[in-house]
Design an enzyme around this catalytic site. Structure first.
Site, PDB file in Angstrom:
ATOM      1  NE  ARG A 214      -2.726   0.916   3.404  1.00  0.00           N
ATOM      2  CZ  ARG A 214      -3.533   1.359   4.340  1.00  0.00           C
ATOM      3  NH1 ARG A 214      -4.797   1.605   4.070  1.00  0.00           N
ATOM      4  NH2 ARG A 214      -3.115   1.522   5.567  1.00  0.00           N
TER       5      ARG A 214
ATOM      6  CB  THR B  76      -1.851   7.068  -3.482  1.00  0.00           C
ATOM      7  OG1 THR B  76      -1.277   5.750  -3.447  1.00  0.00           O
ATOM      8  CG2 THR B  76      -0.924   8.008  -4.226  1.00  0.00           C
TER       9      THR B  76
ATOM     10  CG  ASP C 129      -0.412  -8.092  10.376  1.00  0.00           C
ATOM     11  OD1 ASP C 129      -0.327  -6.993   9.825  1.00  0.00           O
ATOM     12  OD2 ASP C 129      -0.028  -9.161   9.822  1.00  0.00           O
TER      13      ASP C 129
ATOM     14  CG  ASP D 257       2.909  -8.913  12.092  1.00  0.00           C
ATOM     15  OD1 ASP D 257       3.792  -9.120  11.235  1.00  0.00           O
ATOM     16  OD2 ASP D 257       2.567  -7.778  12.473  1.00  0.00           O
TER      17      ASP D 257
END
Ligand code: URA
Length: 210
Positions: A105, A109, A201, A204
């Protein structure tokens, strides 16, 4: 909810998912449960695959027995967390071809940017199953499906472990032709784009990183 959304509410799936959500569940257990759940979800995402028959001899008689039709499936892992689902699904469908889509990502933006893309040939002739455990905003999933369509895929299914309503809506808007299979739909996204209550996550938790 859409007819293209399947929530697998099987007791074994729900039981395993609860253990995975628990923050005290260690990495090794999380990974093992993800592998187990992925196979139960794979059972659902492959429902309705096209079949044909082939002539075989059992020890007792000849028969026309059912067998999968068409070209080998393509399993596409959306990196990196997709790999946690991929292994289990591949165990169940060992002859599948495998591809990878890497997206990150852009911090400015907030849009997904491609950094890796490698998929099997003849995507247009295959059932394609894209896997990513967490359907959160849906931006990276929708972008990954864009890339798969760009590579010729026309028959795509999306397999995840948890979905947020926002991600489902985004996928339905961008790719209404892509059915979604998930173990649960959670309440919402938080301000950082994490699924609530979720499991944290996924990458993770499965790889033991932080
Ligand atoms: N990705 C994750 O790993 N977890 C979330 O909750 C959302 C996206």
């Amino acid at each position: 909810m859409s007819e293209h959304l399947t929530v697998v509410d099987h007791p074994l799936v729900q039981h395993k998912l609860t253990i995975m959500r628990d923050r005290d569940t260690p990495t090794a257990v999380f990974r093992q449960l993800l592998r187990e759940i992925s196979q139960l979800l794979a059972y659902e995402v492959t429902r309705g695959l096209e079949m044909t028959t082939k002539r075989i001899h059992t020890p007792m008689a000849e028969m026309d027995a059912p067998t999968l039709a068409g070209k080998k499936l393509a399993l596409i892992s959306i990196l990196r967390a997709g790999n946690g689902l991929l292994d289990g699904v591949l165990e169940l469908i060992p002859s599948a071809r495998v591809g990878f889509v890497g997206l990150y990502r852009d911090e400015k933006t907030l849009q997904p940017v491609q950094y890796y893309f490698k998929v099997p040939e003849a995507m247009e002739d295959r059932v394609v199953i894209a896997v990513d455990p967490m359907l959160a905003t849906g931006n990276s999933s929708a972008a990954a499906i864009d890339l798969l369509k760009g590579a010729g895929a026309t028959n795509i299914r999306f397999l995840c472990l948890l979905a947020a309503p926002e991600g489902i809506a985004r996928m339905e808007e961008a790719h209404p032709d892509v059915p979604i299979v998930t173990a649960a739909v959670d309440e919402r996204l938080n301000e950082l784009g994490y699924i609530m209550p979720g499991l944290g996550d996924a990458g993770d938790r499965m790889f033991g990183t932080k």
